[in-house]
Design an enzyme around this catalytic site. Structure first.
Site, PDB file in Angstrom:
ATOM      1  CD  GLU A  75      -2.858   1.214   2.367  1.00 38.41           C
ATOM      2  OE1 GLU A  75      -2.810   0.346   3.259  1.00 38.41           O
ATOM      3  OE2 GLU A  75      -3.777   2.039   2.263  1.00 38.41           O
TER       4      GLU A  75
ATOM      5  CB  CYS B  63      -7.369   2.774   4.216  1.00 37.51           C
ATOM      6  SG  CYS B  63      -7.779   1.855   5.699  1.00 37.51           S
TER       7      CYS B  63
ATOM      8  CD  GLU C 206      -9.130  -2.920   7.683  1.00 36.39           C
ATOM      9  OE1 GLU C 206      -9.396  -1.797   8.156  1.00 36.39           O
ATOM     10  OE2 GLU C 206      -8.205  -3.628   8.100  1.00 36.39           O
TER      11      GLU C 206
HETATM   12  O1  AHR Z   1      -2.092  -1.718   6.829  1.00 31.23           O
HETATM   13  C1  AHR Z   1      -2.502  -0.439   7.168  1.00 31.23           C
HETATM   14  C2  AHR Z   1      -4.013  -0.291   7.148  1.00 31.23           C
HETATM   15  O2  AHR Z   1      -4.595  -1.174   8.057  1.00 31.23           O
HETATM   16  C3  AHR Z   1      -4.679  -0.651   5.854  1.00 31.23           C
HETATM   17  O3  AHR Z   1      -4.672   0.396   4.968  1.00 31.23           O
HETATM   18  C4  AHR Z   1      -6.075  -0.981   6.272  1.00 31.23           C
HETATM   19  O4  AHR Z   1      -6.689  -1.915   5.430  1.00 31.23           O
HETATM   20  C5  AHR Z   1      -5.924  -1.469   7.689  1.00 31.23           C
HETATM   21  O5  AHR Z   1      -6.786  -0.832   8.538  1.00 31.23           O
END
Ligand code: AHR
Length: 667
Positions: A57, A252, A384
């Protein structure tokens, strides 16, 4: 046949450790050898070849300012403050000499550019880079810009300056007359010194006006030497893990704080000057870790993600927005009767990855240089997301995707945690709907990991599969710095992972999260790999993950003590696999106790054993031990050769150790 493993080196190195317990109990046992029986011939589950993967990410400056090797921050002046990252130096600046011009009507994706109106004196435009620019002595740096100059007359001096302002690279560039057409021009400079915090400067000389955009600087030593590519040292860390898959782009990031700021893959492919930049959601997420200069340029876009996955032999696992923005932020949802564009994005992505070059999106992939399909096998719908609103939207996606692409496995969210009402609602509904994969996330203390090493032993065997898509040991619920990737967190993860491996028929994929963090620019900790502008190191978690993914085997076999799975008896956790391709037995044992433990390993089966094997051992007597740039392998694997005789092995496991034992079969 009787086998004896005598590892003199292990015995010699045995020490009486005394440590603080932290999340682990300070147990004390009688030094009686336990017998672990491994049934070497009977496969109890297949291990998927892509079981252990990575989660990528753009958080913690993981992409922009991280693995995407662009060195110029805010290269196209699209940050909320258009000159953020830039400064203008001259004795006396004239009004109107530098203008930020907006041409939104004709270029919606990249509206702003810089207009430099030169009259006489020299002046200097400096870019500070992402927390400085990492520069290496002797390395070439490739500059490029988009520009137009109706009347020639401007000369540009390109410089790299060390943090102390010493010039460490220099060349001149004379832009051509272009009329009103934008053109690209390039130049290269070579650094005479190494500096992790250099800056880039353009000195404008002569007379005339020039419009500038996409001012860019890349090192020559990118991954596979691709122009404007990725940081090779960071990609190498991933390649070394041989990950089974790469989950991207998050996290996220996929959801966005609101729908307008969600991740849209179509905006991330094609010429980089047409990729519409977005504020990174981690820019404003944590008030205590503000990151006002964090944006997504999408220089690392979906084509590059697929290419990266292919380069390192991993399956691509894209996660798409499901018509819902982050429920911790706005929770904005697309109306059900307006979900079509979101669903279409998913269908088009599959065509982009796998479609024939005569299809609309397959043709685009070919035009980008990859006529062969990327062989996409799975797709995540939502990150999520939770609640009935997720189920409603997911059902629409699932129906449309399965109708057209029944072979694509879909990853479904189970919310934000592995228990509680949110989880129960989704887990039950998704199992009833026979979901392909349910994505479980857990950020929990070490004790939770130890207690849950048997979590999947009682899961139903013939229902949906589990993807543990994000997990990490968090010593407390804050993610702002008190959590560290210390040896305790990695060892607890190793203990839990033996439970994932034992249940590989159900838990078919897993990825630790997040992956990367920049030491000067992180928002979330812990993270698996830390970088600065020039260096990279793996945490103890990195080595645990790597030991699993490079020792994944093909078949789970049983390893028991007193006919029970080894899930915490005297602080021990174990799993075993055989590898039919290399013809080996691979046993993993975590010793979470603060004392040495002796194990008699009895191999029960017809297969014969070779006389030489080895242990890859991770250990440290200090559960607080960290790795760092100065000591990157304070906790790192040590290989210990072992000699075998017969089918009984005597193992001495150090306190607080994780051990991967590889024993070759004889034919
Ligand atoms: O890994 C960091 C964050 O943790 C991610 O963006 C999210 O999916 C989770 O809440």
């Amino acid at each position: 046949m009787k086998l004896n493993l005598l590892n003199k080196r292990v015995l010699c190195l045995m020490l009486a450790y005394s440590t603080i317990g932290l999340g682990f109990s300070n147990q004390s046992f009688a030094q009686v050898a336990k017998t672990f029986i491994v049934k070497t011939d009977k496969s109890i589950a297949k291990v998927e070849s892509n079981m252990w993967g990575v989660f990528f990410e753009d958080i913690n400056f993981g992409a922009d300012g991280g693995i995407y090797a662009e060195l110029i921050k805010n290269r196209s002046f699209e940050f909320i403050k258009p000159l953020m990252g830039w400064s203008i130096h001259r004795n006396r600046q004239k009004e109107g000499e530098v203008l930020v011009v907006n041409r939104k009507e004709v270029n919606e994706a990249n509206p702003r550019y810089l207009q430099v109106q030169r009259q006489t004196d020299d002046f200097e435009l400096i870019n500070e880079g992402f927390k400085g620019i990492g520069v290496k002595k002797g390395l070439r740096y490739d500059f490029s810009m988009m520009y137009r100059q109706p009347i020639p007359g401007v000369k540009m001096v390109l410089l790299l300056k060390a943090a102390n302002n010493k010039v460490i690279a220099q060349t001149t560039l004379t832009p051509l007359q272009t009329g009103n057409n934008w053109q690209k021009q390039s130049a290269s400079i070579t650094a005479t010194e190494t500096d992790p915090k250099a800056k880039f400067s353009i000195i404008f000389q002569g007379k005339g006006n020039i419009d500038l955009d996409m001012i860019s600087l890349f090192p020559e030593d990118t991954w596979k030497n691709r122009p404007q590519g990725l940081r090779a040292d960071m990609v190498q860390m991933l390649a070394d893990m041989k990950p089974g898959f790469i989950r991207f782009p998050g996290g996220c990031i996929v959801e966005g704080t609101d729908l307008a700021n969600r991740y849209q893959w179509k905006n991330t492919i094609g010429p980089i000057e047409s990729r519409k930049m977005l504020m990174n959601r981690w820019n404003v997420e944590f008030a205590h870790r503000p990151a006002p200069d964090y944006y997504q340029s999408f220089g690392l876009g979906f084509f590059e993600y697929f290419q990266l996955a292919e380069d390192i032999g991993s399956d691509a696992l894209p996660i798409l927005n499901c018509g819902m923005a982050c429920q911790f932020n706005t929770g904005e949802v697309a109306a059900l009767d307006e979900l079509d564009p979101y669903v279409q994005d998913a269908l088009d992505l599959i065509e982009f990855a796998n479609g024939d070059i005569n299809t609309k999106w397959g043709k685009k992939r070919a035009e980008l240089g990859h006529p062969k399909p990327f062989n996409l096998k799975m797709l995540g719908i939502g990150n999520e997301n939770w609640g009935p609103q997720y189920l409603e939207r997911l059902a629409i996606f699932t129906k449309a995707i399965k109708a057209k692409y029944p072979e694509i496995k879909l990853i479904n969210s189970s919310g934000t945690g592995p228990e509680g009402d949110r989880f129960e609602l989704l887990n039950t509904a998704l199992r009833t709907a026979n979901a392909d994969f349910i994505d479980e996330h857990y950020y929990k203390p070490a004790d939770w990991f130890l207690k849950n090493a048997g979590r999947y032993d009682s899961y139903p065997r013939n229902e949906s599969k589990v993807f543990v898509g994000e997990y990490a040991v968090h010593a407390d619920s804050k993610i702002i710095g008190s959590n560290r990737n210390n040896w305790e967190s990695a060892l607890a993860a190793a203990a839990l992972m033996t439970g994932l491996e034992r249940n590989a028929d159900i838990v078919q994929m897993a990825s630790y999260a997040p992956l990367f963090a920049h030491v000067d620019a992180w928002q979330w900790a812990p993270d698996m790999i830390w970088v600065d502008n020039l260096k990279v190191y793996g945490t103890p978690d990195y080595y645990v993950q790597k030991l699993f993914s490079t020792n994944k085997g093909t078949d789970v076999v049983s390893i028991t003590n007193d006919a029970k799975n080894i899930i915490g008896q005297d602080g021990l956790y174990a799993s075993a696999v055989t590898d039919k391709t290399t013809n080996e037995l691979i046993i993993k044992i975590a010793n979470t106790a603060n004392q040495t433990q002796t194990i008699d390993l009895a191999l029960d089966g017809k297969k014969k054993i070779k006389s030489k094997g080895f242990i890859d051992e991770l250990e440290n007597s200090n559960l607080n031990q960290l790795n760092s740039f100065d000591a990157p392998q304070a906790v790192g694997p040590k290989r210990i050769d072992i000699s075998l005789k017969g089918k009984k092995l005597n193992l001495v496991l150090k306190p607080y150790s994780f051990n991967v034992i590889r024993i070759p079969f004889n034919s």
